[in-house]
Motif scaffolding. Structure first.
Motif: not given
Length: 489
Positions: A22-32, A38-39, A41-44, A152-155
């Protein structure tokens, strides 16, 4: 400006799907394909105390786009908070850019040229922003109107977005459609986004008539639906004006099922968003060396590729334009040409006019899956060698899509060899003309009736004769009969 003049501007949101995080954290961009929420973190999720860290690859990708869209690139990249309260945005502000005092967008003042029915146009690009995607709102009934509640899905929250904003340079839905196809092709060639992924491009369309108030149509995903929405909204606004009523400045939603727009909220102004610099993200200097390095590493873009297709493959401008309007289609054509030496224009026309027609919705994302380029190359080679006619080649496409081998499909149809002998074809023509004398009389009166005789000859030869050759031979015989009849009068 006349009271009927239409002005359309676009805000295009493109996910940078080629990034791994993602743009500002290490979460995967493959969220679909991840279970909801589940995808994250505190940042996103925007939790207190978390600090964002920029994905530098996103900045490099944005610079690539800025160069490709002929834009002025800022020397400093600064971050701004855009405030609005909506459940898909957990921290109540979006990190983006803003062109104002002390802050700026990453790039502005660009342009893209495009064509509609052979006429050339230029769309000005006002700015590009890098920003984070909000979460995704889900309507249990599938409709915003009929759902009693939302999920709402925040993935998706924090996925890197490019916001590309145009000037209101469009007047028709055809212009918007052609521009978006050109832009999409540029982004595909740059490797920025995979547009086969759901929601990877979403467009806000701003429409006003006669310099009146602006209506925003929010978050439309497909180009076909954008065209439908524009046609509807222009008609709606014109109807209101003709009735002497006022067009409200508002945000409307496009209902794909009912094919109508409906009001969702009053349109915010820039003041409502209370932009101010984000204190958690330092500015980034964009050096001339970095821009130069990225410029020199750009891949071939659609306009250059079109020039190469015309020069190297001797394609017409029209067919080259059609091919480069879609990177996957261009790639497919070049892959086919690696394995056949058939005339390039013939191959390109066959792919665009015949093969694509068998792909559901003409979706080029599925082209390789339905019929690999090697199979089309093999088919075109048989055509080049004269083993099959163009009519046979067209009829073999669905057989190949159904998984049959070319050899098996040809044998199954009994197309062992094409009949080249003019003498043999003439014998069949004589037989058909004797069998259908009324059709011969009709053909003397009207040349269009010849097609009936052509069809009968092809049927009798199991389509192994070349249709054009059959047509020409029948026409000659009809002309001879017609001349003799006139002499006998």
């Amino acid at each position: 400006m006349s009271k009927n003049d239409v002005m359309i501007g676009l805000e295009i949101h493109v996910q940078m799907t080629s990034l791994k995080t993602k743009l500002f954290c290490g979460c995967s961009s493959d969220y679909r394909n991840s279970p909801p929420n589940t995808n994250v973190c505190p940042v996103c999720l925007g939790l207190p105390g978390s600090l964002p860290m920029i994905n530098k690859k996103a900045v490099e990708k944005a610079i690539q786009v800025a160069i490709a869209l002929n834009m002025e690139i800022s020397k400093t990249l600064s971050w701004t908070r855009k405030h609005y309260f909506y459940p898909d945005l957990p921290k109540n502000y979006q990190i983006t850019q803003y062109d104002g005092k002390g802050v700026s967008t990453i790039a502005k003042n660009g342009y893209v040229s495009y064509t509609v029915n052979g006429n050339s146009y230029v769309a000005r690009i006002r700015r590009i922003n890098i920003e984070e995607d909000p979460g995704k709102i889900l309507y249990p009934s599938g409709s915003m109107i009929t759902s009693d509640y939302i999920l709402i899905d925040y993935n998706r929250s924090g996925i890197a977005l490019l916001e590309i904003v145009t000037e209101p340079d469009f007047k028709t839905h055809q212009q918007v459609s052609s521009f978006l196809k050109k832009l999409r092709s540029i982004l595909e060639h740059l490797g920025i986004a995979d547009f086969s992924l759901e929601g990877s491009m979403r467009v806000d369309v701003n429409i006003s008539i006669g310099g009146g108030k602006r209506v925003e149509l929010k978050n439309i995903s497909s180009i076909a639906e954008i065209e439908n929405a524009i046609v509807y909204e222009i008609t709606r606004q014109r109807t209101l004006l003709n009735l002497g009523r006022e067009v409200e400045m508002e945000t409307r939603h496009w209902d794909q099922e009912r094919k109508v727009t409906f009001a969702t909220r009053a349109k915010e102004t820039e003041e409502d968003y209370r932009y101010f610099p984000d204190p958690n993200l330092p500015s980034i200097e964009i050096s001339e060396e970095l821009v130069k390095k990225i410029r020199e590493s750009l891949p071939e873009l659609p306009d250059k590729r079109k020039e190469r297709f015309i020069k190297d493959y001797k394609l017409s401008e029209y067919i080259a334009s059609v091919l480069v309007s879609d990177k996957k289609l261009s790639d497919y054509f070049e892959e086919v040409m690696k394995s056949t030496s058939i005339d390039t224009q013939k191959a390109a026309s066959f792919i665009v006019n015949d093969v694509l027609g068998w792909i559901p919705s003409g979706d080029t994302n599925e082209l390789n899956k339905y019929i690999p380029p090697q199979k089309i190359a093999e088919l075109l080679e048989m055509l080049r060698e004269g083993k099959i006619t163009i009519k046979m080649a067209k009829e073999l496409i669905p057989e190949l899509i159904n998984g049959k081998s070319l050899k098996g499909a040809v044998e199954e149809k009994g197309w062992f060899e094409v009949i080249y002998s003019e003498e043999e074809i003439l014998k069949v023509i004589e037989s058909i003309m004797n069998e259908y004398p009324e059709a011969v009389k009709d053909s003397i009166k009207d040349k269009k009736a010849v097609q009936f005789l052509v069809g009968k000859v092809l049927e009798a030869t199991n389509k192994r004769a070349d249709p054009k050759k059959v047509y020409d031979l029948i026409c000659k015989k009809i002309e001879k009969i017609s001349s003799k009849l006139q002499e006998d009068l």
